[in-house]
Scaffold this motif. Structure first.
Motif, PDB file in Angstrom:
ATOM      1  N   MET A 123       0.840  -1.210   0.000  1.00  0.00           N
ATOM      2  CA  MET A 123       0.000   0.000   0.000  1.00  0.00           C
ATOM      3  C   MET A 123       0.870   1.253   0.000  1.00  0.00           C
ATOM      4  O   MET A 123       0.502   2.264  -0.610  1.00  0.00           O
ATOM      5  CB  MET A 123      -0.957   0.004   1.208  1.00  0.00           C
ATOM      6  N   ASP A 219      -0.117  -3.364 -10.909  1.00  0.00           N
ATOM      7  CA  ASP A 219       0.217  -4.057  -9.668  1.00  0.00           C
ATOM      8  C   ASP A 219       0.430  -5.528 -10.014  1.00  0.00           C
ATOM      9  O   ASP A 219      -0.524  -6.233 -10.371  1.00  0.00           O
ATOM     10  CB  ASP A 219      -0.932  -3.864  -8.673  1.00  0.00           C
ATOM     11  N   SER A 241       3.392  -5.675  -3.977  1.00  0.00           N
ATOM     12  CA  SER A 241       3.432  -5.913  -2.541  1.00  0.00           C
ATOM     13  C   SER A 241       4.489  -7.001  -2.379  1.00  0.00           C
ATOM     14  O   SER A 241       4.240  -8.170  -2.692  1.00  0.00           O
ATOM     15  CB  SER A 241       2.071  -6.402  -2.036  1.00  0.00           C
ATOM     16  N   THR A 243       5.401  -8.143   0.219  1.00  0.00           N
ATOM     17  CA  THR A 243       4.844  -8.983   1.287  1.00  0.00           C
ATOM     18  C   THR A 243       4.410 -10.335   0.717  1.00  0.00           C
ATOM     19  O   THR A 243       4.351 -11.329   1.441  1.00  0.00           O
ATOM     20  CB  THR A 243       3.597  -8.264   1.866  1.00  0.00           C
TER      21      THR A 243
HETATM   22  C1  LIG Z   1      -2.780  -7.151  -5.281  1.00  0.00           C
HETATM   23  C2  LIG Z   1      -2.368  -6.480  -4.005  1.00  0.00           C
HETATM   24  N1  LIG Z   1      -1.767  -5.281  -4.065  1.00  0.00           N
HETATM   25  C3  LIG Z   1      -1.372  -4.637  -2.947  1.00  0.00           C
HETATM   26  C4  LIG Z   1      -1.563  -5.179  -1.706  1.00  0.00           C
HETATM   27  C5  LIG Z   1      -1.126  -4.432  -0.493  1.00  0.00           C
HETATM   28  O1  LIG Z   1       0.074  -4.959  -0.029  1.00  0.00           O
HETATM   29  P1  LIG Z   1       0.569  -4.777   1.485  1.00  0.00           P
HETATM   30  O2  LIG Z   1      -0.347  -5.604   2.332  1.00  0.00           O
HETATM   31  O3  LIG Z   1       1.976  -5.232   1.446  1.00  0.00           O
HETATM   32  O4  LIG Z   1       0.425  -3.320   1.800  1.00  0.00           O
HETATM   33  C6  LIG Z   1      -2.170  -6.436  -1.584  1.00  0.00           C
HETATM   34  C7  LIG Z   1      -2.376  -7.048  -0.276  1.00  0.00           C
HETATM   35  O5  LIG Z   1      -2.965  -8.091  -0.137  1.00  0.00           O
HETATM   36  C8  LIG Z   1      -2.593  -7.100  -2.775  1.00  0.00           C
HETATM   37  O6  LIG Z   1      -3.203  -8.289  -2.738  1.00  0.00           O
END
Ligand SMILES: Cc1ncc(COP(=O)(O)O)c(C=O)c1O
Length: 428
Positions: A123, A219, A241, A243
């Motif tokens: 995010m 994304d 992300s 993550t």
């Molecule tokens: C496609 C997508 N973009 C962005 C994000 C946001 O990532 P973060 O949780 O690392 O902020 C997510 C989170 O699940 C996601 O699925």
């Protein structure tokens, strides 16, 4: 490390060299020092300054982790060099630090972008991009199927700052063209969308965005650079992300923006002033995860195809969303844009929310978790997790029903995943 004990060559602490003085420490009052030699700074001072950096003459195979929040720049010239982001010069970790720069270099290289900026989360990557790119009065055209918090960012804080958004159908580039108008500055889509796994036709969307003078940002969190190369297909910016698949082990919270150097300089400044930088430890862990990215994605993808095929034939499953299946409406697009496979994420529909509850409760290996992309298979329920921020009407309008289950297929043996899912489905 600048030695502070005069004439000392050895890296061994003078404290351990003088056991008698050491023994006296326990006898003295707090904050007083046990008899330092006259030429030495006090014990209090040495506690602060004796923590030398490790002396390593043979390069470590794993990269060192630089946690320091600040760097010594003992001249205005060095400050200037660090401020100009000259390679190897650092000042303050909110602006730049070695592990974060190493991650940025790696992602710029893997995505074939000019520059990258690593952020505190996915995010934070999206926020830094929109803060860099958009101003009051601007307009965004975004895919209607997007991660819920991205949609909330567009409809909440951005709308409150006078930036409007129109939504379009990612499978229909003409709907993007229809939504474009003169202040449209940004077109935002996901390579494979969350949660309905729609595949974006990047080349077609790039044409639409560029004809309207807008930037196409993609994304790619669900595909990673191992499966999609959005910049090569015409996108201007790729977001992740980290993550998710880049980290791959559910121990990182980070994000990244990759794209042209001039725009990325603005993103870097937005990250700096809003304080959204990636931490050194998260950068280090992401880089470690990325060493196995290609292998993991290959296995996630093969397993997901196997699981999707099985679920598609299961009587309790109403519909499967996975572009790797020839029956999926986005299969043709996936074959063109994702030649190495449609990735490890899929969704499927059960009858209703109670059915999802019974399914999840009967699983034994697969765990319910709000995130995705771990090496272990996890399951989630978009209506109560990733898309909770949308109203029930908005979710229904986008096709996110209460019976929708999102599956992040791991790298376990495929038959073990299927066996556990069948156990869950038997309880539905
Ligand atoms: C496609 C997508 N973009 C962005 C994000 C946001 O990532 P973060 O949780 O690392 O902020 C997510 C989170 O699940 C996601 O699925």
């Amino acid at each position: 490390m600048r030695p502070i004990s005069s004439g000392r060559q050895s890296k061994q602490s003078p404290i351990t060299e003088r056991p008698a003085a050491d023994a006296a420490i326990g006898d003295v009052r707090p904050y007083t020092v046990a008899m330092p030699a006259p030429e030495e700074p006090s014990f209090d001072t040495r506690c602060v300054h004796e923590s030398a950096a490790p002396d390593v003459r043979t390069p470590p195979l794993a990269p060192p982790l630089y946690l320091s929040s600040v760097y010594e720049t003992p001249s205005p010239d060095l400050v200037e060099r660090a401020m100009d982001h000259e390679r190897g010069y650092y000042l303050y970790a909110r602006t730049a630090s070695p592990n974060v720069v190493a991650l940025e270099d790696a992602l710029a290289a893997l995505e074939h972008g000019e520059a990258a900026v690593a952020t505190a989360s996915g995010m934070a990557a999206i926020s830094s991009l929109v803060l860099a790119l958009l101003a009051q009065g601007d307009h965004v055209v975004a895919a209607s199927d997007l991660y819920g918090t991205t949609t909330t960012l567009l409809s909440g804080p951005l709308a409150a700052h006078g930036i409007t958004t129109s939504l379009a159908d990612v499978s229909d580039p003409a709907s993007f063209r229809d939504a474009m108008r003169p202040p449209t500055k940004l077109v935002l889509v996901e390579t494979v969308s969350n949660p309905l796994m729609r595949v974006a036709d990047i080349a077609a969307l790039a044409e639409v965005a560029h004809a309207g003078g807008a930037v196409l940002a993609v994304d790619a969190s669900f595909t990673s650079p191992a499966l999609s190369q959005a910049l090569a297909q015409g996108a201007d910016v790729v977001l992740h992300s980290a993550t998710k698949y880049l980290g791959g082990h559910s121990d990182v919270t980070a994000g990244v923006v990759v794209g042209p150097a001039p725009l990325l300089e603005t993103v870097r400044s937005a990250r700096n002033v809003f304080g959204a930088v990636c931490s050194p430890l998260d950068a280090w862990l992401t880089l470690r995860g990325m060493k196995t990215l290609a292998l993991r994605m290959e296995r996630h993808t093969a397993n997901a195809l196997h699981v999707a095929g099985h679920l598609a034939g299961h009587p309790k499953v109403r519909r499967v969303y996975y572009a790797g299946l020839p029956s999926d409406p986005d299969h043709g697009c996936a074959r063109r844009l994702l030649p190495r496979g449609a990735g490890g994420m899929l969704s499927f529909e059960l009858a209703d929310r109670p059915a999802v509850g019974r399914f999840v409760a009967a699983l034994s290996m697969v765990r319910f978790a709000a995130s995705l992309a771990d090496v272990a298979t996890t399951v989630s329920h978009p209506a109560t997790t990733s898309h909770r921020g949308l109203s029930a009407d908005e979710r229904a309008h986008r096709g996110i029903g209460d019976g929708l289950v999102r599956l992040s297929v791991g790298i376990e043996a495929p038959d073990d995943i299927v066996r556990d899912l069948d156990q869950g489905l038997a309880a539905v």
